[in-house]
Scaffold this motif. Structure first.
Motif, PDB file in Angstrom:
ATOM      1  N   PHE A 156       0.831  -1.094  -0.275  1.00 56.69           N
ATOM      2  CA  PHE A 156      -0.054   0.101   0.175  1.00 56.69           C
ATOM      3  C   PHE A 156       0.805   1.294  -0.048  1.00 56.69           C
ATOM      4  N   PRO A 157       0.127   2.293  -0.656  1.00 58.63           N
ATOM      5  CA  PRO A 157       1.296   3.601  -0.949  1.00 58.63           C
ATOM      6  C   PRO A 157       1.564   4.162   0.336  1.00 58.63           C
ATOM      7  N   ILE A 158       0.641   4.176   1.502  1.00 60.92           N
ATOM      8  CA  ILE A 158       0.913   4.829   2.717  1.00 60.92           C
ATOM      9  C   ILE A 158       0.937   3.733   3.853  1.00 60.92           C
ATOM     10  N   LEU A 159       1.426   4.332   5.156  1.00 60.67           N
ATOM     11  CA  LEU A 159       1.165   3.336   6.373  1.00 60.67           C
ATOM     12  C   LEU A 159      -0.036   3.640   6.821  1.00 60.67           C
ATOM     13  N   SER A 160      -0.368   2.376   7.469  1.00 58.59           N
ATOM     14  CA  SER A 160      -1.670   2.303   8.110  1.00 58.59           C
ATOM     15  C   SER A 160      -1.878   2.907   9.556  1.00 58.59           C
ATOM     16  N   TYR A 161      -2.956   2.788  10.304  1.00 62.65           N
ATOM     17  CA  TYR A 161      -2.985   3.296  11.459  1.00 62.65           C
ATOM     18  C   TYR A 161      -2.241   2.662  12.669  1.00 62.65           C
ATOM     19  N   TYR A 162      -1.630   1.332  12.026  1.00 63.98           N
ATOM     20  CA  TYR A 162      -0.828   0.403  13.104  1.00 63.98           C
ATOM     21  C   TYR A 162       0.585   0.621  12.470  1.00 63.98           C
ATOM     22  N   ARG A 163       0.939   1.251  11.477  1.00 65.63           N
ATOM     23  CA  ARG A 163       2.194   1.492  11.077  1.00 65.63           C
ATOM     24  C   ARG A 163       2.684   0.390  10.144  1.00 65.63           C
ATOM     25  N   CYS A 164       1.544  -0.116   9.363  1.00 66.95           N
ATOM     26  CA  CYS A 164       2.124  -1.370   8.660  1.00 66.95           C
ATOM     27  C   CYS A 164       1.809  -0.729   6.812  1.00 66.95           C
ATOM     28  N   ARG A 165       2.714  -1.457   6.148  1.00 64.58           N
ATOM     29  CA  ARG A 165       2.749  -1.188   4.755  1.00 64.58           C
ATOM     30  C   ARG A 165       2.432  -2.355   3.744  1.00 64.58           C
ATOM     31  N   TYR A 166       2.399  -3.523   4.194  1.00 62.33           N
ATOM     32  CA  TYR A 166       2.354  -4.785   3.570  1.00 62.33           C
ATOM     33  C   TYR A 166       1.418  -5.469   3.888  1.00 62.33           C
ATOM     34  N   ASN A 172      -5.069   6.244   5.844  1.00 61.75           N
ATOM     35  CA  ASN A 172      -4.565   5.626   6.608  1.00 61.75           C
ATOM     36  C   ASN A 172      -5.310   4.554   7.585  1.00 61.75           C
ATOM     37  N   LEU A 173      -6.680   4.649   7.353  1.00 58.95           N
ATOM     38  CA  LEU A 173      -7.487   3.555   7.846  1.00 58.95           C
ATOM     39  C   LEU A 173      -7.747   2.504   6.991  1.00 58.95           C
ATOM     40  N   TRP A 174      -6.899   2.309   6.007  1.00 58.10           N
ATOM     41  CA  TRP A 174      -7.014   0.861   5.033  1.00 58.10           C
ATOM     42  C   TRP A 174      -6.961  -0.254   5.601  1.00 58.10           C
ATOM     43  N   GLN A 175      -6.331  -0.440   6.688  1.00 60.04           N
ATOM     44  CA  GLN A 175      -5.953  -1.679   7.302  1.00 60.04           C
ATOM     45  C   GLN A 175      -7.480  -2.080   7.894  1.00 60.04           C
ATOM     46  N   HIS A 176      -8.119  -1.326   8.633  1.00 59.46           N
ATOM     47  CA  HIS A 176      -9.203  -1.747   9.257  1.00 59.46           C
ATOM     48  C   HIS A 176     -10.262  -1.876   8.002  1.00 59.46           C
ATOM     49  N   ALA A 177     -10.442  -1.295   6.963  1.00 58.85           N
ATOM     50  CA  ALA A 177     -11.408  -1.752   5.952  1.00 58.85           C
ATOM     51  C   ALA A 177     -11.033  -2.838   5.169  1.00 58.85           C
TER      52      ALA A 177
END
Length: 625
Positions: free
Chosen positions: A131-141, A247-252
């Motif tokens: 993903f292009p930006i870090l998530s809420y929990y600082r993850c990118r992959y 940055n909320l892509w991880q939850h989605a």
């Protein structure tokens, strides 16, 4: 030999004669090793049939090159579409043309594979999605694992690609314990995260067959690639529908996978992946719309008796391993099972109330009797969602942040600069009027009671406005610089915040006309004298007299020396593809007459989720000071 050929064998070799008596083939002995004999075979005569075939091939290749390497069918129909061309036979056993393979070769098409595993964990497809930006929990992959038999999927957010081996071990242990079966095959691309020595050694020790796709051929890992595509599309649709930040892509994504595993598919005869994986029909009665409004119950130990028992939050999905939901409450994640949902309202999609345009109201078009409507236009249409008392720290930098304590603004007639109405005098009461009553025409308003305008407050747009801008701060600054370069201003008043004497007189006249002389006298007693010649920008210092210019330069130098002494910054190279945060000077005159200069950073030029994720507010204990 039945066609008239004869064979003669002697100690010197073997000879094959044609029916005409000519030597056709000869073989001469070279050496012998035990029962093996090595001979040299020489063709002495070429058959007429061989000559004819060779001639046909040469003629076809000649015209194939003459015509620019066309297909066989094009050369075959050349005699009927042109003149002076004799039909030639098209050979069937041609070798590949080097020119055609170099200039016309296309990528091989991949057909759909209908083969499926016969039981869970027989074959698992895996891939890594970035993903292009870090998530809420600082993850990118995100590492994905999709079972080939049931299409059941698991995702694991990663901070780095090197964590792929760790999450695979977690998936393998969980899956094998859940089903009581062993993982047999793992199919993935040739990414380095799947081909490390540690990964390969673990696969050999576990007896798991590792399958790889061809280099740069994602089609051979199509099921994992298609799953990634589906999940990203589903996640983006849910997130954009709820107007949530990137940055909320991880939850989605985790919510989309949870829903994906519980929806039927045609390829599995309209059964869900959970049913094929666990053998149970899933229950979806607890599903809620992602990003909707939720009123979450607050426990007694987290509130007092006078505070509300619930708090509005944003629904962010389902908590793994428990019967609870995730919520977003002003920047922090809350897990709770007690909530009431309103699935038709999305707090982040509340429509902002746009202020009326300047040409919608003109004081010259109204007479004095229509004074009530002169203070404000008809209220704009407001969505019912705008009444939600919610604000999230994930809002991007807004262009016109307003404070509830700020007084309203009244258009100043012909002047382009709005005027602020001071707050009411202590002891006066302003009774709000109903909406229907405000719309009625009132020819005789009561002049004894100061009226508050029901109009939407509009923040004036000025480069040095401390209350915000109607446009994005970066764009507003660019517009202000362009205007300052194009407009010729008076050097005596440039940068010192004056609006002109005529404008001030108009403002005083309006205040006296609307609020009376007593209110104006009260304001004059509370007014402070205007500090003369306080620069707004550093270039304003250049227009001051020599003694004032020297004093302001000294204040600026003191500020620079203090910053160097405290080591506020560290000189370094600008990272690639990044823009520096600019600075500006803020000038003030202290009560004792000292001139003070402060160098501040334009932090509003940064965007949340792009330039920063966390906000820190350093504080100090009183004892430490």
């Amino acid at each position: 030999m039945g066609q008239g050929y004869s064979l003669s064998t002697t100690a010197s070799g073997t000879r094959l004669f044609a029916p005409s008596g000519d030597l056709y083939l000869r073989s001469d002995p070279i050496a012998s090793v035990g029962p093996l004999h090595y001979v040299r075979v020489l063709l002495q005569c070429i058959d007429e049939k061989v000559q004819v075939i060779s001639s046909k091939k040469d003629e076809y290749l000649l015209w194939h090159h003459r015509m620019g390497h066309p297909s066989k069918n094009a050369v075959k129909h050349l005699h009927s579409a042109s003149r002076n061309f004799k039909a030639i036979a098209i050979p069937t056993d041609l070798a590949p043309c080097s020119g055609c393979t170099a200039g016309k070769m296309a990528e091989k098409s991949f057909t759909i594979s209908y083969s499926r595993a016969t039981k869970p964990l027989e074959l698992v497809h895996s891939d890594l999605c970035e993903f292009p930006i870090l998530s809420y929990y600082r993850c990118r992959y995100v590492a994905t694992f999709v079972d080939d038999f049931s299409a059941f999927a698991c995702v694991y957010p990663l901070a780095a690609k090197s964590d792929t081996f760790r999450v695979f071990q977690e998936f393998k242990a969980w899956a094998e314990n859940s089903l009581g079966a062993r993982l047999l095959r793992l199919h993935s691309d040739r990414g380095g995260e799947f081909r490390t020595n540690e990964f390969s050694a673990f696969m050999r020790q576990s007896g798991i067959e590792q399958q790889f796709s061809s280099p740069d051929t994602p089609q051979q890992n199509g099921r994992a690639e298609r799953f990634n595509w589906t999940m990203v599309e589903k996640e983006e649709a849910m997130r954009h529908s709820a107007c949530l930040p990137p940055n909320l892509w991880q939850h989605a994504l985790e919510t989309s996978v949870h829903v994906y595993n519980r929806q039927p598919f045609r390829r599995s005869l309209w059964k869900t992946p959970v049913e094929l994986w666990k053998g149970k029909v899933p229950d979806v009665s607890y599903f809620r719309v992602f990003g909707c409004l939720a009123y979450v119950f607050i426990k007694k130990d987290q509130r007092n008796k006078l505070e509300p028992k619930s708090r509005p939050m944003i629904f962010l999905g389902y908590e793994s391993g428990s019967k609870a939901y995730r919520f977003l409450d002003e920047g922090r994640i809350v897990v709770s099972a007690n909530a009431i949902f309103n699935e038709t309202i999305f707090p982040r999609c509340v429509k902002r109330i746009e202020p009326p345009r300047q040409n919608e109201v003109s004081r010259e078009d109204h007479d004095e009797e229509d004074h009530e409507n002169d203070l404000g236009v008809a209220p704009p249409i407001i969505s019912s969602e705008s009444n939600i008392p919610y604000s999230s720290t994930y809002d991007p930098p807004q262009s016109s942040a307003q404070d509830d304590d700020e007084p309203p603004v009244i258009p100043s007639g012909s002047s382009a600069h709005p005027t602020r109405i001071p707050p009411a005098v202590k002891g006066t009461v302003s009774t709000p009027k109903p909406a229907m009553e405000r719309e009625r025409f009132k020819p005789y308003p009561d002049p004894s009671v100061p009226r508050r305008s029901g109009r939407i407050r509009v923040v004036p747009t000025r480069p040095d406005n401390i209350y915000g801008e109607n446009a994005h701060p970066v764009e507003a600054e660019k517009l202000a610089e362009a205007e300052s370069n194009n407009v010729q201003e008076d050097p005596m008043t440039l940068g010192f915040g004056t609006q002109g004497e005529s404008h001030d007189l108009v403002d005083l006249h309006r205040l006296h006309h609307e609020f009376g002389s007593d209110f104006l006298n009260f304001l004059m007693t509370k007014a402070e004298p205007l500090s003369p010649r306080i620069p707004v920008q550093y270039r304003d210092i250049l227009r001051l007299p020599a003694n004032e210019k020297k004093a302001w330069d000294s204040a600026c130098q003191d500020e620079i020396d203090a910053l160097w002494k405290r080591q506020v910054w560290l000189l370094t190279n600008l990272p690639p593809n990044r823009k520096p945060v600019k600075c500006r000077w803020v000038f003030a005159v202290k009560s004792d007459g000292r001139k003070r200069a402060r160098l501040v950073a334009k932090g509003f030029s940064q965007e949340y989720g792009v330039d920063y994720e966390d906000v820190f507010s350093p504080v100090a204990r009183f004892e430490s000071v």
